[in-house]
Write a protein that holds these residues in place. Structure first.
Motif, mmCIF file in Angstrom:
data_model
loop_
_atom_site.group_PDB
_atom_site.id
_atom_site.type_symbol
_atom_site.label_atom_id
_atom_site.label_comp_id
_atom_site.label_asym_id
_atom_site.label_seq_id
_atom_site.Cartn_x
_atom_site.Cartn_y
_atom_site.Cartn_z
ATOM 1 N N LEU A 22 -27.219 -32.858 8.149
ATOM 2 C CA LEU A 22 -26.467 -33.173 9.365
ATOM 3 C C LEU A 22 -25.580 -31.998 9.766
ATOM 4 C CD1 LEU A 22 -25.579 -36.875 8.521
ATOM 5 C CD2 LEU A 22 -27.005 -36.114 10.442
ATOM 6 N N GLN A 23 -24.939 -31.374 8.793
ATOM 7 C CA GLN A 23 -24.098 -30.223 9.104
ATOM 8 C C GLN A 23 -24.921 -29.046 9.608
ATOM 9 O OE1 GLN A 23 -21.705 -29.924 5.490
ATOM 10 N NE2 GLN A 23 -19.930 -30.440 6.764
ATOM 11 N N LYS A 24 -26.100 -28.842 9.039
ATOM 12 C CA LYS A 24 -26.978 -27.764 9.525
ATOM 13 C C LYS A 24 -27.307 -27.958 10.999
ATOM 14 C CE LYS A 24 -28.605 -25.376 5.828
ATOM 15 N NZ LYS A 24 -29.287 -24.175 5.577
ATOM 16 N N HIS A 25 -27.346 -29.209 11.427
ATOM 17 C CA HIS A 25 -27.681 -29.526 12.812
ATOM 18 C C HIS A 25 -26.448 -29.757 13.676
ATOM 19 C CE1 HIS A 25 -31.962 -29.435 12.216
ATOM 20 N NE2 HIS A 25 -31.744 -29.987 11.044
ATOM 21 N N GLY A 26 -25.271 -29.338 13.162
ATOM 22 C CA GLY A 26 -24.077 -29.300 13.987
ATOM 23 C C GLY A 26 -23.169 -30.507 13.937
ATOM 24 N N TYR A 27 -23.384 -31.419 12.981
ATOM 25 C CA TYR A 27 -22.546 -32.617 12.908
ATOM 26 C C TYR A 27 -21.412 -32.422 11.906
ATOM 27 C CZ TYR A 27 -25.774 -34.997 15.905
ATOM 28 O OH TYR A 27 -26.504 -35.346 16.992
ATOM 29 N N ASP A 28 -20.241 -32.968 12.256
ATOM 30 C CA ASP A 28 -19.105 -32.885 11.354
ATOM 31 C C ASP A 28 -19.058 -34.122 10.461
ATOM 32 O OD1 ASP A 28 -18.006 -34.990 12.859
ATOM 33 O OD2 ASP A 28 -16.430 -33.771 13.743
ATOM 34 N N THR A 29 -18.009 -34.235 9.662
ATOM 35 C CA THR A 29 -17.899 -35.341 8.721
ATOM 36 C C THR A 29 -17.581 -36.680 9.386
ATOM 37 O OG1 THR A 29 -15.590 -34.792 8.309
ATOM 38 C CG2 THR A 29 -17.227 -33.872 6.790
#
Length: 140
Positions: A100-107
């Motif tokens: 998810l982070q690789k695709h730009g999503y935060d926590t």
């Protein structure tokens, strides 16, 4: 600064939470370039490269073909993509957080960066490995 605990990616029944599913649907749609509702080999390769740095190996492709939902042409459907992430998240939620982070999503499962930005940016927050329960989420 207190440790931020990210939301749980699956609910008490083991299904992806709505927030997680929404993020995954958005990611799927980015790679479904021809908008036919399935990821062709080249679309799946692009997703795998952006997520893992390389295309899926033959064993992984065989598992996708055998266990996940495909269309009549043998392409991974949105349902299959969500199945893939449900399986991964059930056993390795930290891997799903990385994806998810690789695709730009935060926590907080909010899109904060496009996939074209440097995915190795060390200033991006890293999710905690502990998660809150669904009942904790409802109280917030």
């Amino acid at each position: 600064m207190p440790l931020v605990t990210p939301p749980t990616l699956v609910d008490e029944d083991g299904a992806l939470t709505q927030e997680c599913e929404n993020a995954l649907v958005a990611i799927f749609k980015r790679y479904d370039v021809d908008k036919d509702g399935a990821l062709s080999t080249s679309e799946l390769d692009a997703f795998a490269k952006d997520t893992n740095g390389d295309v899926f190996d033959e064993d992984t492709r065989a598992e996708i073909s055998e266990f996940l939902d495909l269309d009549e042409r043998g392409q991974l459907t949105l349902k299959g993509f969500l199945q893939m992430y449900n399986l991964q998240t059930s056993s390795e939620p930290e891997e799903t957080w990385k994806d998810l982070q690789k695709h730009g999503y935060d926590t907080k499962l909010k899109l904060v960066a496009s996939r074209n930005e440097d995915s190795d940016d060390k200033s991006k927050p890293t999710p905690a490995t502990e998660t809150t329960t669904a009942s904790d989420q409802k109280r917030k």
